[in-house]
Design a protein around this motif. Structure first.
Motif, short mmCIF file in Angstrom:
data_model
loop_
_atom_site.label_atom_id
_atom_site.label_comp_id
_atom_site.label_asym_id
_atom_site.label_seq_id
_atom_site.Cartn_x
_atom_site.Cartn_y
_atom_site.Cartn_z
N ARG B 12 0.44 -1.24 -0.01
CA ARG B 12 0.24 -0.34 -0.18
C ARG B 12 0.70 1.33 -0.21
O ARG B 12 1.72 1.35 0.75
N TYR B 71 -4.81 -4.16 -8.13
CA TYR B 71 -5.57 -5.84 -7.93
C TYR B 71 -6.55 -5.62 -8.68
O TYR B 71 -7.76 -4.92 -9.06
N SER B 73 -8.90 -9.39 -9.34
CA SER B 73 -9.16 -11.15 -9.03
C SER B 73 -8.76 -11.53 -10.13
O SER B 73 -7.30 -12.48 -10.59
N THR B 97 -8.88 -8.79 4.09
CA THR B 97 -7.82 -7.41 3.53
C THR B 97 -9.21 -7.70 1.96
O THR B 97 -9.88 -8.64 2.31
N ALA B 98 -9.57 -6.33 1.40
CA ALA B 98 -10.19 -6.19 0.66
C ALA B 98 -9.90 -6.74 -0.31
O ALA B 98 -10.35 -7.87 -0.70
N LEU B 99 -8.41 -7.37 -0.40
CA LEU B 99 -7.65 -8.05 -1.07
C LEU B 99 -7.99 -9.57 -1.19
O LEU B 99 -8.33 -10.30 -2.34
N LYS B 101 -10.08 -11.41 1.40
CA LYS B 101 -11.13 -11.30 0.68
C LYS B 101 -11.89 -11.77 -0.62
O LYS B 101 -12.83 -12.99 -0.46
N ASP B 102 -11.41 -10.95 -1.17
CA ASP B 102 -11.74 -10.92 -2.57
C ASP B 102 -11.00 -12.25 -3.64
O ASP B 102 -11.94 -12.69 -3.99
N LEU B 103 -10.04 -12.35 -3.30
CA LEU B 103 -8.60 -13.43 -4.18
C LEU B 103 -9.52 -14.92 -3.57
O LEU B 103 -8.69 -16.15 -4.32
N GLN B 185 -12.06 -7.28 -16.12
CA GLN B 185 -12.66 -6.21 -15.04
C GLN B 185 -11.83 -5.29 -15.22
O GLN B 185 -10.74 -5.37 -15.44
N ILE B 186 -11.92 -4.23 -15.83
CA ILE B 186 -11.10 -2.94 -16.07
C ILE B 186 -11.36 -1.37 -14.92
O ILE B 186 -12.30 -1.36 -14.43
N ILE B 187 -10.81 -0.86 -14.05
CA ILE B 187 -11.23 -0.40 -12.55
C ILE B 187 -10.51 0.95 -13.58
O ILE B 187 -9.35 1.06 -14.10
N VAL B 190 -9.70 5.40 -9.04
CA VAL B 190 -9.68 5.16 -8.07
C VAL B 190 -10.03 6.28 -7.04
O VAL B 190 -9.46 7.25 -7.15
#
Lengths: 257, 325
Positions: B12, B71, B73, B97-99, B101-103, B185-187, B190
């Motif tokens: 981070r 990040y 997925s 973490t957000a990451l 939990k998602d992955l 998925q395209i970010i 942010v």
């Protein structure tokens, strides 16, 4: 648009938790739709109302989950499916549930699948992303905004307080974070209509699964309550002295500052 | 039994997150004498490998690719599956973490394995590696073991102590080249809303406000205290519903679950909904005008008083303490 919602019946954790026979005591407890799944149901209804199509709410559970499925129908979902595992699964885990859901969903041509980002009882948050992986469709978790335009979706994802704006295309699975919407209460006409809406019940056999296919990969060996916390110390005296005492306690006794 | 474990590190703002060091400590326990391999993804992350090792990893594998700068997925799953293929570990530890939990659920599903989420402790008991995790919003705990497949776990920040940093420790940092393709998925953007610097889930100190703060401006004295203590700002559902602050700050059953060393609840009545998100904090301080408020039942220390009067005094007192320290 063909929309599916993954729903779990959960213990209302505002209830007092007690343990008997090594398990959480459920006698007399209130059960609810998992709060994050309520956001999912609401979002599904709104997407359907804007784009047309049908909302099917599906739950893996026991006969008792029918009540929560009826509530989802009363909110405005079109159909409900209960996959009743009472006779087949004794100790399932997230592997079990996701495998069952994926088997159910694999030939349904869902355009959009919405779940809650976590259930407030078990708190693992695994099932929805697992289902997406098993179906080989993309997923985005903890969303706070969803805009659908044809087969494109623009999504805002909550990432520990920050927001990501993400573009993806359907079919897609998303999980709801708080803030996505304000779930409606079932209206009286809604409740009346829900009684006539289809609520199908399936068992593992109907999905060509047997117990071994969904056998858990993890096992709970003990459940216990945290040690009871002693009531703390409410300070007394002049406010200025209390503040000084508190700082001293945090520094010298608790040693956290 | 010695096991080989991977730890997926998180970066981070150019640094390794604290939860990564905690994950290394957890992996050391799980490895039971076996090798712990740190894993890092990003555009340019090799330089962080040395610190990963100093906190306990035996060596580090990086995948550097511009598609891993942020990040996703899809991107991270491809990179991690390539590392798993190369290393054949017996388990992987992520941060909860957000990451993570998602992955983690996706990788566990792909490899037909279980995953024990939100772990707050682990130990070897006989033949079994036993994980402890809170359930029912922290009102109960369960102990779990893996009975088949790889050992996957995500660990809750702030619960497992990191190992002491050993500046002299060195280890190999190697890179693996992975062709990342087909990101679905395209970010696009942010938007940083979180309090600068300190992340709520990792914060050691949280100053939280409830309805008692009365307005958006009412959070100012909380922010001043939090700045002095290097903490983060949190809120109860009441404060969020009343629009005093953003929902991203909400702590509770719906919202974030936090376990800081110090939680200062200001003008929070202590509804069960809120307690579910913070009652496992190590030390809880309650400041509330109402002596009957429920929050005093879980607080270690309480001051009955007006937060707008108490907080500036408290901030001044802490400032003095920290200047003298």
């Amino acid at each position: 648009m063909n929309i599916y919602v993954l729903m779990k019946r959960t213990f209302d954790t505002e209830e007092k938790i007690t343990i008997s026979g090594g398990k959480i005591n459920e006698d007399g407890a209130e059960f609810i739709i998992n709060p994050y799944d309520e956001y999912a149901i609401e979002e599904a209804i709104q997407v359907r109302d804007a784009n047309g199509g049908e909302v099917t709410v599906v739950s893996v559970g026991t006969e008792e989950s029918e009540k929560q499925l009826r509530t989802a129908l009363a909110m405005g979902a079109d159909k409900a499916v209960l996959i009743n595992t009472e006779d087949d699964v004794e100790n399932g885990d997230q592997f079990t549930t996701s495998k069952i859901l994926a088997e159910f969903l694999k030939d349904k041509d869902a355009d959009l699948i919405i779940g809650g980002n976590v259930a407030i009882d078990g708190g693992s948050g695994q099932v929805a992303p697992r289902v997406a992986e098993l179906l080989d469709i993309p997923y985005i978790t903890t969303i706070t905004k969803l805009d659908i335009d044809g087969t494109n979706a623009t999504i805002v994802r909550d990432v520990e307080g920050d927001s990501e704006v993400i573009e993806a295309s359907l079919p897609l699975l998303v999980t709801a974070q708080q803030g996505l919407n304000e779930p409606r209460y079932p209206s009286l006409p809604g409740i009346m209509k829900a009684k006539k809406k289809p609520l199908d019940e399936l068992e593992l056999d109907d999905l060509d699964l047997d117990e071994d296919d969904v056998e858990a990969k993890t096992k709970t060996i003990e459940i216990y309550l945290p040690p009871k916390k002693e009531a703390g110390k409410v300070l007394e005296g002049e406010l200025g002295d209390q503040v000084k005492e508190l700082v001293s306690l945090l520094h010298n006794e608790a040693k956290v500052v | 039994m010695a096991r080989k474990l991977l730890v997926l590190g998180e970066v981070r703002e150019g640094s390794l997150r604290n939860v990564t060091f905690e994950a290394v400590a957890a992996a050391k326990t799980a490895a039971n004498g076996g090798e712990v391999v740190g894993v890092l993804f990003g555009e340019s992350v090799s330089a962080l490998g040395a610190e990963f090792v100093q906190y306990g990893a035996d060596r580090v594998v990086t995948v550097e690719n511009e598609k891993l700068k942020q990040y996703t997925s899809d991107g991270y799953a491809q990179a991690l599956l390539a590392v798993i293929d190369q290393e054949s570990p017996e388990g992987i530890i992520f941060g909860h973490t957000a990451l993570g939990k998602d992955l983690a659920p996706r990788i566990a599903a792909k490899l037909q394995s279980g995953l024990i989420s939100d772990v707050t402790g682990l130990e070897e008991e006989g033949e079994n590696l036993v994980f402890t995790r809170p359930i029912y919003s922290g009102k109960a705990f369960e102990k779990k073991i893996v009975i088949d497949g790889l050992i996957f776990a995500t660990i809750r920040p702030n619960n497992i102590a990191p190992l002491e940093k050993d500046e002299a420790k060195t280890g190999d940092v190697s890179s693996l080249s992975v062709d990342i393709k087909d990101l679905r998925q395209i970010i696009k953007e942010v938007v940083r809303k979180a309090t600068e610097g300190v992340d709520l889930s990792e914060a050691k100190v949280i100053v939280a406000g409830g309805r008692g703060v009365k307005s958006e401006e009412g959070f100012e004295p909380l922010k001043e205290l939090s700045d002095v203590l290097g903490g983060a700002i949190g809120a109860s559902r009441g404060a969020c519903d009343a629009d005093y602050c953003d929902y991203s700050l909400q702590i509770g059953q719906t919202g974030k679950v936090v376990t800081p060393d110090l939680y200062i609840a200001c003008g929070i009545s202590g509804a069960i909904q809120h307690l579910a998100g913070m009652s496992n904090s190590k030390v809880i301080v309650a400041i509330n005008k109402d002596p009957e408020a429920n929050i005093f039942k879980v607080a270690d220390y309480g001051i009955v008083g007006d937060l707008f009067e108490v907080l500036p005094m408290l901030t001044a007192e802490f400032k003095q303490l920290l200047v003298n320290a």
